[in-house]
Design a protein around this motif. Structure first.
Motif, PDB file in Angstrom:
ATOM      1  N   SER A   2       0.840  -1.196   0.000  1.00  0.00           N
ATOM      2  CA  SER A   2       0.000   0.000   0.000  1.00  0.00           C
ATOM      3  C   SER A   2       0.880   1.253   0.000  1.00  0.00           C
ATOM      4  O   SER A   2       2.061   1.207   0.364  1.00  0.00           O
ATOM      5  CB  SER A   2      -0.912   0.001   1.225  1.00  0.00           C
ATOM      6  OG  SER A   2      -0.157   0.230   2.397  1.00  0.00           O
ATOM      7  N   GLU A   3       0.303   2.352  -0.417  1.00  0.00           N
ATOM      8  CA  GLU A   3       1.051   3.608  -0.451  1.00  0.00           C
ATOM      9  C   GLU A   3       1.470   4.049   0.940  1.00  0.00           C
ATOM     10  O   GLU A   3       2.559   4.595   1.133  1.00  0.00           O
ATOM     11  CB  GLU A   3       0.226   4.704  -1.129  1.00  0.00           C
ATOM     12  CG  GLU A   3       0.116   4.541  -2.620  1.00  0.00           C
ATOM     13  CD  GLU A   3       1.442   4.680  -3.348  1.00  0.00           C
ATOM     14  OE1 GLU A   3       2.328   5.422  -2.881  1.00  0.00           O
ATOM     15  OE2 GLU A   3       1.587   4.049  -4.394  1.00  0.00           O
ATOM     16  N   ILE A   4       0.608   3.816   1.926  1.00  0.00           N
ATOM     17  CA  ILE A   4       0.958   4.246   3.283  1.00  0.00           C
ATOM     18  C   ILE A   4       2.136   3.433   3.815  1.00  0.00           C
ATOM     19  O   ILE A   4       3.056   3.972   4.438  1.00  0.00           O
ATOM     20  CB  ILE A   4      -0.263   4.216   4.229  1.00  0.00           C
ATOM     21  CG1 ILE A   4       0.017   5.061   5.462  1.00  0.00           C
ATOM     22  CG2 ILE A   4      -0.654   2.825   4.609  1.00  0.00           C
ATOM     23  CD1 ILE A   4      -1.223   5.438   6.241  1.00  0.00           C
ATOM     24  N   ARG A   5       2.156   2.143   3.513  1.00  0.00           N
ATOM     25  CA  ARG A   5       3.296   1.320   3.942  1.00  0.00           C
ATOM     26  C   ARG A   5       4.558   1.685   3.164  1.00  0.00           C
ATOM     27  O   ARG A   5       5.656   1.696   3.714  1.00  0.00           O
ATOM     28  CB  ARG A   5       2.985  -0.161   3.778  1.00  0.00           C
ATOM     29  CG  ARG A   5       2.015  -0.675   4.809  1.00  0.00           C
ATOM     30  CD  ARG A   5       1.748  -2.163   4.596  1.00  0.00           C
ATOM     31  NE  ARG A   5       0.734  -2.641   5.502  1.00  0.00           N
ATOM     32  CZ  ARG A   5       0.999  -3.292   6.625  1.00  0.00           C
ATOM     33  NH1 ARG A   5       2.242  -3.553   6.963  1.00  0.00           N
ATOM     34  NH2 ARG A   5       0.015  -3.687   7.406  1.00  0.00           N
ATOM     35  N   ALA A   6       4.400   1.996   1.877  1.00  0.00           N
ATOM     36  CA  ALA A   6       5.550   2.393   1.063  1.00  0.00           C
ATOM     37  C   ALA A   6       6.136   3.713   1.573  1.00  0.00           C
ATOM     38  O   ALA A   6       7.359   3.860   1.667  1.00  0.00           O
ATOM     39  CB  ALA A   6       5.141   2.508  -0.400  1.00  0.00           C
ATOM     40  N   ALA A   7       5.273   4.669   1.912  1.00  0.00           N
ATOM     41  CA  ALA A   7       5.747   5.945   2.447  1.00  0.00           C
ATOM     42  C   ALA A   7       6.455   5.733   3.782  1.00  0.00           C
ATOM     43  O   ALA A   7       7.513   6.322   4.031  1.00  0.00           O
ATOM     44  CB  ALA A   7       4.583   6.925   2.606  1.00  0.00           C
ATOM     45  N   LEU A   8       5.891   4.889   4.622  1.00  0.00           N
ATOM     46  CA  LEU A   8       6.513   4.598   5.916  1.00  0.00           C
ATOM     47  C   LEU A   8       7.864   3.921   5.721  1.00  0.00           C
ATOM     48  O   LEU A   8       8.849   4.267   6.373  1.00  0.00           O
ATOM     49  CB  LEU A   8       5.586   3.728   6.766  1.00  0.00           C
ATOM     50  CG  LEU A   8       6.053   3.375   8.167  1.00  0.00           C
ATOM     51  CD1 LEU A   8       6.392   4.611   8.965  1.00  0.00           C
ATOM     52  CD2 LEU A   8       4.986   2.561   8.875  1.00  0.00           C
ATOM     53  N   ASP A  10       9.839   4.214   3.112  1.00  0.00           N
ATOM     54  CA  ASP A  10      10.761   5.252   2.639  1.00  0.00           C
ATOM     55  C   ASP A  10      11.303   6.080   3.791  1.00  0.00           C
ATOM     56  O   ASP A  10      12.505   6.336   3.875  1.00  0.00           O
ATOM     57  CB  ASP A  10      10.056   6.207   1.657  1.00  0.00           C
ATOM     58  CG  ASP A  10       9.772   5.588   0.311  1.00  0.00           C
ATOM     59  OD1 ASP A  10      10.264   4.474   0.033  1.00  0.00           O
ATOM     60  OD2 ASP A  10       9.027   6.224  -0.463  1.00  0.00           O
ATOM     61  N   LEU A  11      10.398   6.511   4.670  1.00  0.00           N
ATOM     62  CA  LEU A  11      10.806   7.360   5.793  1.00  0.00           C
ATOM     63  C   LEU A  11      11.762   6.642   6.738  1.00  0.00           C
ATOM     64  O   LEU A  11      12.733   7.231   7.217  1.00  0.00           O
ATOM     65  CB  LEU A  11       9.578   7.858   6.555  1.00  0.00           C
ATOM     66  CG  LEU A  11       8.755   8.910   5.829  1.00  0.00           C
ATOM     67  CD1 LEU A  11       7.407   9.098   6.529  1.00  0.00           C
ATOM     68  CD2 LEU A  11       9.507  10.223   5.757  1.00  0.00           C
ATOM     69  N   THR A  14      15.209   5.790   4.377  1.00  0.00           N
ATOM     70  CA  THR A  14      15.990   6.889   3.803  1.00  0.00           C
ATOM     71  C   THR A  14      15.787   8.231   4.509  1.00  0.00           C
ATOM     72  O   THR A  14      16.503   9.181   4.229  1.00  0.00           O
ATOM     73  CB  THR A  14      15.645   7.091   2.312  1.00  0.00           C
ATOM     74  OG1 THR A  14      14.293   7.539   2.199  1.00  0.00           O
ATOM     75  CG2 THR A  14      15.846   5.815   1.521  1.00  0.00           C
ATOM     76  N   GLY A  15      14.771   8.315   5.358  1.00  0.00           N
ATOM     77  CA  GLY A  15      14.489   9.565   6.050  1.00  0.00           C
ATOM     78  C   GLY A  15      13.707  10.557   5.220  1.00  0.00           C
ATOM     79  O   GLY A  15      13.550  11.709   5.612  1.00  0.00           O
ATOM     80  N   LYS A  16      13.217  10.121   4.047  1.00  0.00           N
ATOM     81  CA  LYS A  16      12.406  11.019   3.227  1.00  0.00           C
ATOM     82  C   LYS A  16      11.460  10.193   2.352  1.00  0.00           C
ATOM     83  O   LYS A  16      11.648   8.987   2.183  1.00  0.00           O
ATOM     84  CB  LYS A  16      13.280  11.902   2.351  1.00  0.00           C
ATOM     85  CG  LYS A  16      14.172  11.142   1.405  1.00  0.00           C
ATOM     86  CD  LYS A  16      15.073  12.077   0.640  1.00  0.00           C
ATOM     87  CE  LYS A  16      16.014  11.261  -0.246  1.00  0.00           C
ATOM     88  NZ  LYS A  16      16.887  12.099  -1.025  1.00  0.00           N
ATOM     89  N   THR A  17      10.450  10.859   1.836  1.00  0.00           N
ATOM     90  CA  THR A  17       9.532  10.258   0.878  1.00  0.00           C
ATOM     91  C   THR A  17       9.061  11.361  -0.057  1.00  0.00           C
ATOM     92  O   THR A  17       9.190  12.548   0.273  1.00  0.00           O
ATOM     93  CB  THR A  17       8.334   9.574   1.576  1.00  0.00           C
ATOM     94  OG1 THR A  17       7.601   8.812   0.625  1.00  0.00           O
ATOM     95  CG2 THR A  17       7.423  10.558   2.270  1.00  0.00           C
ATOM     96  N   SER A  18       8.536  10.988  -1.192  1.00  0.00           N
ATOM     97  CA  SER A  18       8.106  12.015  -2.137  1.00  0.00           C
ATOM     98  C   SER A  18       6.757  12.586  -1.713  1.00  0.00           C
ATOM     99  O   SER A  18       5.938  11.872  -1.123  1.00  0.00           O
ATOM    100  CB  SER A  18       7.995  11.431  -3.548  1.00  0.00           C
ATOM    101  OG  SER A  18       6.881  10.574  -3.645  1.00  0.00           O
ATOM    102  N   PRO A  19       6.529  13.852  -2.002  1.00  0.00           N
ATOM    103  CA  PRO A  19       5.216  14.430  -1.695  1.00  0.00           C
ATOM    104  C   PRO A  19       4.077  13.679  -2.387  1.00  0.00           C
ATOM    105  O   PRO A  19       3.013  13.507  -1.807  1.00  0.00           O
ATOM    106  CB  PRO A  19       5.335  15.869  -2.214  1.00  0.00           C
ATOM    107  CG  PRO A  19       6.781  16.179  -2.098  1.00  0.00           C
ATOM    108  CD  PRO A  19       7.471  14.886  -2.470  1.00  0.00           C
TER     109      PRO A  19
END
Length: 79
Positions: A2-8, A10-11, A14-19
């Motif tokens: 899911s996008e929420i898991r992918a964003a988590l 990433d964070l 790498t400490g960042k995620t795309s807007p």
């Protein structure tokens, strides 16, 4: 994933995620597709790194689109 898991992910890695990814993640959250634990993890990770203006704008847009769509659905059902 899911996008929420992918964003988590990433964070955390790498400490960042795309807007764009963050906006999609909050779209899932607003649609009720994310668990409370996953949502909490994302919010904590964002807070720990510090939110950028671009990320805040992406979240605001995703939230507004969801609220607007839900409002229109309610109006259509009421007719």
């Amino acid at each position: 994933m899911s996008e929420i898991r992918a964003a988590l992910s990433d964070l955390v890695s790498t400490g960042k995620t795309s807007p764009a990814r963050l906006g999609a993640a909050f779209g899932e959250f607003m649609d009720g597709q994310a668990s409370p634990a996953t949502t909490a993890g994302l919010l904590v990770a964002l807070r720990m790194k510090g939110e950028t203006v671009d990320e805040i704008v992406a979240v605001a847009r995703a939230t507004w689109i969801t609220v607007d769509r839900n409002f229109l659905e309610c109006i259509a059902e009421a007719r």
